[in-house]
Write a protein that holds these residues in place. Structure first.
Motif: not given
Lengths: 251, 251
Positions: A109-112, A130-139, A166-169
């Protein structure tokens, strides 16, 4: 009456979703434009002013609260619920997480959001449980772009690529828009992140938690002259709103 | 000791110019990060806080003041000079105008700044008295770009083109950078506006007005945790600074 607050005009995207679900819902809105943005402020500052604002909303007739501001949701929701036990307080993060977990298939899951929301790490912590991997990015550029009315076109796409590549990757299949302004960029964000990624607008999720409401005319208060209010208001409601400008926290 | 204040970290570009002219100059700096940005705030708000800050700087040993913030220079300088008659108060606008008038040959001058500075119309009024035609443009994305460390490259150039093309079309021969952050974008701005346009950095002009100063260690105060302070500080001084974070205007 539902009290909605935000650091500025961004919370109007939440009001937009409330109106979609409950037309003519009576709202008292407070935008803390005198102290915006909350996204780059410290946690204790955000807690202090969130408390002042909730008190003020209650004194103006609110019997339930929606914290539209993600930074405030991240840092102040727990202490507000401790302080104001008698009224329901909805915030943006819990409902957004539920929705994201319903959507995701690969649990990536991505977060911005603003630097404050991302730095708080609150989404990561809760989604990790909840067992998710999270990829976060400040915008940080997204908010001023929206406030300038820049929601599509070349510059917006270039900036979106910078933040979203970076999130798409990382192969995310869900992206949470963890800032009230971002839903106004949704079509550009969808274009850049790709159709295969499902976007969660927390405002749509939070509205499902509204238990009761009154009908009537809403009021929109701001602690200082809001910048480009009518531009945002037209993007949200396709009409203008009448702001009442006054800072109740300043002698 | 010279007291310098700004709405945030941007005033460090003014400190940079002070140090260039007077190395080891003792400065007490106040960045009002708890209430930034001033550029989108109302005039009475900016006046009220500018007064509080000058009082605070004097109580911390300042015997002269530089208003590094252009918005505050535009709206508060006159009332501050009325209020604090005993100490010299330098602001950014007068010196920048003098410099622009020295440089211009065709009397067509461009101004870029925050929405607040541009809306105040202060540069237009004063330059009109000197027989110049003024073309002004608010550039709300420049500050968040600089604070992200984005000072050159594709996105910055695209945004700069968007803002500067209308000024270029007017045939200006001087461009005033009426916001403390903008000197950090100078090379990109110069590239887009063209070599034939002379750029005025008000900080360089204002420093010439410093009459006396003490040597010693400077102190840097901020009313809230400053965002990306070290990035800006390195862009300005090529070193980090130690911030003291405390909001003296909040109980």
């Amino acid at each position: 009456m539902i009290g909605v607050f935000d650091s500025g005009v961004g919370g109007l995207t939440v009001v937009k979703e409330i109106y979609k679900a409950y037309p003519n819902c009576k709202i008292v809105y407070f935008g803390d434009t005198a102290r915006l943005p909350y996204g780059t402020k410290g946690a204790s500052f955000v807690k202090r002013y969130s408390k002042k604002i909730v008190k003020w909303l209650i004194s103006h007739g609110a019997d339930s609260i929606i914290i539209a501001c993600n930074t405030s949701s991240a840092w102040a929701a727990d202490s507000l619920r401790q302080e104001f036990k008698d009224i329901p307080i909805l915030e943006m993060i819990g409902p957004a997480i539920e929705q994201a977990c319903l959507y995701t298939k690969n649990k990536r899951i991505g977060i911005i959001g603003t630097p404050g929301t991302i730095r708080s790490g609150v989404y990561e912590k809760r989604l990790a449980k909840k067992g998710c991997r999270v990829f976060a990015k400040a915008c940080p550029l997204f908010v001023p772009m929206v406030e300038e009315g820049l929601v599509s076109g070349n510059i917006v796409e270039e900036v979106a690529k910078r933040y979203l590549a970076p999130l798409k990757a990382k192969g995310i299949d869900v992206l949470i828009l963890a800032c009230t302004h971002y839903p106004l960029l949704k079509s550009t964000i969808q274009k850049i992140i790709g159709k295969e990624v499902r976007i969660v607008n927390p405002a749509e999720a939070v509205v499902k938690g509204i238990g009761f409401y009154k009908k009537g005319k809403s009021s929109f208060y701001f602690s200082d002259q809001p910048y480009n209010l009518q531009k945002i208001s037209k993007l949200c409601f396709e009409r203008k709103i009448k702001p009442i400008v006054n800072d109740p926290f300043n002698s």
